[in-house]
Design a protein around this motif. Sequence first.
Motif, mmCIF file in Angstrom:
data_model
loop_
_atom_site.group_PDB
_atom_site.id
_atom_site.type_symbol
_atom_site.label_atom_id
_atom_site.label_comp_id
_atom_site.label_asym_id
_atom_site.label_seq_id
_atom_site.Cartn_x
_atom_site.Cartn_y
_atom_site.Cartn_z
ATOM 1 N N PHE A 77 78.505 69.283 32.055
ATOM 2 C CA PHE A 77 77.430 68.483 32.634
ATOM 3 C C PHE A 77 76.921 69.112 33.928
ATOM 4 O O PHE A 77 75.735 69.030 34.244
ATOM 5 N N GLY A 78 77.824 69.738 34.694
ATOM 6 C CA GLY A 78 77.393 70.388 35.920
ATOM 7 C C GLY A 78 76.428 71.526 35.646
ATOM 8 O O GLY A 78 75.418 71.680 36.349
ATOM 9 N N ALA A 79 76.723 72.336 34.635
ATOM 10 C CA ALA A 79 75.821 73.430 34.281
ATOM 11 C C ALA A 79 74.475 72.900 33.807
ATOM 12 O O ALA A 79 73.418 73.462 34.129
ATOM 13 N N PHE A 80 74.507 71.787 33.062
ATOM 14 C CA PHE A 80 73.250 71.197 32.582
ATOM 15 C C PHE A 80 72.408 70.674 33.738
ATOM 16 O O PHE A 80 71.196 70.916 33.805
ATOM 17 N N VAL A 81 73.038 69.973 34.672
ATOM 18 C CA VAL A 81 72.302 69.445 35.824
ATOM 19 C C VAL A 81 71.858 70.582 36.732
ATOM 20 O O VAL A 81 70.842 70.474 37.428
ATOM 21 N N GLY A 82 72.609 71.701 36.728
ATOM 22 C CA GLY A 82 72.228 72.834 37.557
ATOM 23 C C GLY A 82 71.031 73.608 37.049
ATOM 24 O O GLY A 82 70.469 74.424 37.791
ATOM 25 N N LEU A 83 70.607 73.362 35.807
ATOM 26 C CA LEU A 83 69.444 74.075 35.272
ATOM 27 C C LEU A 83 68.180 73.865 36.100
ATOM 28 O O LEU A 83 67.399 74.810 36.279
ATOM 29 N N PRO A 84 67.903 72.653 36.616
ATOM 30 C CA PRO A 84 66.728 72.517 37.485
ATOM 31 C C PRO A 84 66.775 73.398 38.725
ATOM 32 O O PRO A 84 65.726 73.676 39.326
ATOM 33 N N ALA A 85 67.993 73.853 39.126
ATOM 34 C CA ALA A 85 68.093 74.735 40.295
ATOM 35 C C ALA A 85 67.419 76.075 40.059
ATOM 36 O O ALA A 85 67.162 76.816 41.011
ATOM 37 N N LEU A 86 67.124 76.396 38.791
ATOM 38 C CA LEU A 86 66.391 77.620 38.505
ATOM 39 C C LEU A 86 64.976 77.554 39.046
ATOM 40 O O LEU A 86 64.361 78.591 39.333
ATOM 41 N N ARG A 87 64.442 76.323 39.195
ATOM 42 C CA ARG A 87 63.061 76.158 39.643
ATOM 43 C C ARG A 87 62.931 75.349 40.929
ATOM 44 O O ARG A 87 61.938 75.490 41.640
ATOM 45 N N LEU A 88 63.917 74.514 41.227
ATOM 46 C CA LEU A 88 63.795 73.586 42.346
ATOM 47 C C LEU A 88 64.676 74.001 43.512
ATOM 48 O O LEU A 88 65.696 74.660 43.335
ATOM 49 N N LYS A 89 64.264 73.588 44.716
ATOM 50 C CA LYS A 89 65.031 73.854 45.923
ATOM 51 C C LYS A 89 65.000 72.631 46.825
ATOM 52 O O LYS A 89 64.149 71.753 46.692
ATOM 53 N N HIS A 90 65.960 72.620 47.752
ATOM 54 C CA HIS A 90 65.966 71.690 48.877
ATOM 55 C C HIS A 90 65.835 70.236 48.420
ATOM 56 O O HIS A 90 66.595 69.765 47.600
ATOM 57 N N LEU A 91 64.832 69.517 48.947
ATOM 58 C CA LEU A 91 64.692 68.087 48.685
ATOM 59 C C LEU A 91 64.460 67.798 47.203
ATOM 60 O O LEU A 91 64.960 66.806 46.672
ATOM 61 N N TYR A 92 63.729 68.658 46.528
ATOM 62 C CA TYR A 92 63.424 68.437 45.122
ATOM 63 C C TYR A 92 64.701 68.528 44.270
ATOM 64 O O TYR A 92 64.882 67.763 43.319
ATOM 65 N N LEU A 93 65.567 69.472 44.615
ATOM 66 C CA LEU A 93 66.842 69.574 43.902
ATOM 67 C C LEU A 93 67.730 68.380 44.203
ATOM 68 O O LEU A 93 68.439 67.885 43.325
ATOM 69 N N ALA A 94 67.682 67.900 45.436
ATOM 70 C CA ALA A 94 68.460 66.708 45.792
ATOM 71 C C ALA A 94 68.012 65.506 44.961
ATOM 72 O O ALA A 94 68.840 64.706 44.501
ATOM 73 N N ILE A 95 66.705 65.369 44.761
ATOM 74 C CA ILE A 95 66.182 64.269 43.941
ATOM 75 C C ILE A 95 66.635 64.429 42.491
ATOM 76 O O ILE A 95 66.938 63.441 41.802
ATOM 77 N N ALA A 96 66.712 65.671 42.000
ATOM 78 C CA ALA A 96 67.162 65.900 40.621
ATOM 79 C C ALA A 96 68.617 65.464 40.448
ATOM 80 O O ALA A 96 68.976 64.828 39.445
ATOM 81 N N THR A 97 69.474 65.794 41.409
ATOM 82 C CA THR A 97 70.874 65.365 41.317
ATOM 83 C C THR A 97 70.990 63.858 41.486
ATOM 84 O O THR A 97 71.842 63.227 40.852
#
Length: 364
Positions: A126-146
């Motif tokens: 599940f961590g690898a799956f949730v980490g996929l948005p990190a390929l495109r997102l950073k900072h606040l946007y990645l925080a919102i994804a998590t």
Amino acid sequence: MSANRWLATGNFFTSYREEQRIFFTHLDRLVFVAVLVLLFAWPLFFELSNKYMLVVNHTLIAVVAVMGLNIVTGYAGLISIGHAAFVGVGAYTVAGLATTLGDSHKLITHAWPLMIVLSGGMGALFGAFVGLPALRLKHLYLAIATLSFQMIFEWVIHFMGFFNQGQTIYIGRVHWLTGEVGRSSHYVFWYYASLVVVVITGFGIRNLMRTRFGRCLIAVRDNDRAADAMGMHPGLTKVYAFALAGFMAGLAGALHAYLYRGVGIESFTLHHSITYLAMAIVGGLGTLHGAFWGPAAIEFLDIQVEHLSAWAAQIFPAQGNLATALRPFSFGLVIVLFLMFEPRGIANWWRIARSYVKLWPFRY
């Protein structure tokens, strides 16, 4: 390095191999072994009540979870606000099998080490799956994804009958070499089990940071474009950082399920994600020591605030509800004070004290 490694004090290295040692001096190794012996031996000589043994066990489980969060937030520089959901994935892996096979099935009660590792693997998935948005997102946007994963996790658990809609799913008592672990030895047994997991994972992270994969994490945190120019893969690094964090969280979730002999959604909410993040900040992001100091400090604070609340309830009128407000107030105050005055956490205090002891009396 000094010729006599018992007397060496500074950081004078003559080769990269010396700089990559786990223990720089013999004294460092001796202190570590002494602390390890003390941690394993004290329950044999001092008996704590079940209440305080539960606090100690909960602290060790939090250490495992915060070590995972430290990988993704401290070393890789990625903000995660849904870490409690990864812990919940590990716990509900055990609970799901208990629901399917029965809470006293031999796979649950006898093969519990395998279940802990399996829960870690599920957390990594599940961590690898949730980490996929990190390929495109950073900072606040990645925080919102998590944060979205945290909300989705809670919604799924609340509305799925398979997970008892968030109500407690019971886990049977485990078996060891001497038979079933009884009520009287339950907390001591899981203290040793949790301590073994802490030691193994701690050595694993320490050795990870000595490899190119660990150095990639720091390089991507400092400047992902420069890391990309040097031949690293920032996207892959971010994904495996989330996978490692999920693995550690899954281990912590399985330990939590066995310790409490049950799993309920109230232990894996957004509040707990913020608590894990606070532990990492107070302990010190990007340091292995911080993963130990942070949970210990927050758990100690909770105990002291609990005593203070009981005292305040006797002194102040109930209408003011002061006793209830003390815990969130103190929790928020500690985080703000650390962010303002010591953003590197308690680990920096340890670094300063250790450097002072090592450099005195200035052997070179």
